[in-house]
Motif scaffolding. Sequence first.
Motif, PDB file in Angstrom:
ATOM      1  N   THR A  23      40.147  60.245  43.475  1.00  0.00           N
ATOM      2  CA  THR A  23      39.839  58.550  43.400  1.00  0.00           C
ATOM      3  C   THR A  23      40.926  57.822  43.419  1.00  0.00           C
ATOM      4  N   PRO A  25      43.673  58.006  45.801  1.00  0.00           N
ATOM      5  CA  PRO A  25      43.618  57.447  46.918  1.00  0.00           C
ATOM      6  C   PRO A  25      42.567  56.198  47.370  1.00  0.00           C
ATOM      7  N   LEU A  26      41.340  56.759  46.963  1.00  0.00           N
ATOM      8  CA  LEU A  26      40.128  55.699  47.370  1.00  0.00           C
ATOM      9  C   LEU A  26      40.378  54.574  46.572  1.00  0.00           C
ATOM     10  N   ALA A  28      43.196  53.105  46.098  1.00  0.00           N
ATOM     11  CA  ALA A  28      44.387  52.451  46.622  1.00  0.00           C
ATOM     12  C   ALA A  28      43.688  51.811  47.953  1.00  0.00           C
ATOM     13  N   VAL A  29      43.064  52.731  48.607  1.00  0.00           N
ATOM     14  CA  VAL A  29      42.391  52.085  50.004  1.00  0.00           C
ATOM     15  C   VAL A  29      41.475  51.006  49.679  1.00  0.00           C
ATOM     16  N   GLN A  30      40.469  50.997  48.430  1.00  0.00           N
ATOM     17  CA  GLN A  30      39.806  49.870  47.980  1.00  0.00           C
ATOM     18  C   GLN A  30      40.707  48.591  47.674  1.00  0.00           C
ATOM     19  N   LEU A  32      43.720  47.869  48.881  1.00  0.00           N
ATOM     20  CA  LEU A  32      44.163  47.312  50.056  1.00  0.00           C
ATOM     21  C   LEU A  32      43.092  46.617  51.107  1.00  0.00           C
ATOM     22  N   LEU A  33      41.886  47.245  51.125  1.00  0.00           N
ATOM     23  CA  LEU A  33      40.867  46.540  51.754  1.00  0.00           C
ATOM     24  C   LEU A  33      40.612  45.216  51.098  1.00  0.00           C
TER      25      LEU A  33
END
Length: 158
Positions: A23, A25-26, A28-30, A32-33
Amino acid sequence: MTQWIFLAAETATEGGLFDFDATLPLMAVQFLLLAAVLNAVFYKPIGNAIDQRDSYVRTTQAEARERLAKAERLAAQYEQELASARKQAQATIAAAQSEADKLAAGQLAEAQREAQAQREQAQKELEQQKQAAMSSLEQQVDSLSREILQKLLGNLAA
């Protein structure tokens, strides 16, 4: 609903306070998006608007400075023209006043000459009238003295 609470309680006991499985990294990607979407949708247009407004303010300030400088130059020029116009008006007034003084002095001198001539003429006329009156009085005195003498001599001779 109670099933979900029990299920959540079971999963909470597995990882402890923080669970660092997939969760993180997920998330973090969310994040950044979300940051990229917000940047594209909100921040770039707002940044462009701020840049446009900044450039507008700068150009307006530059134009205002130019107008102010032009207004100051015109004010200085008009002050100089006004000063020269005042000097010219004062010179014109002084010349007119001098000319009026000369004219008044000339007219006064002419009036004094005429008054002097009239006074002399009046004195001559008075002198002539005085001479005429004196000669008339002398004739009357002579005639009266002859009559008196004739009466005196006539009374003595008779």
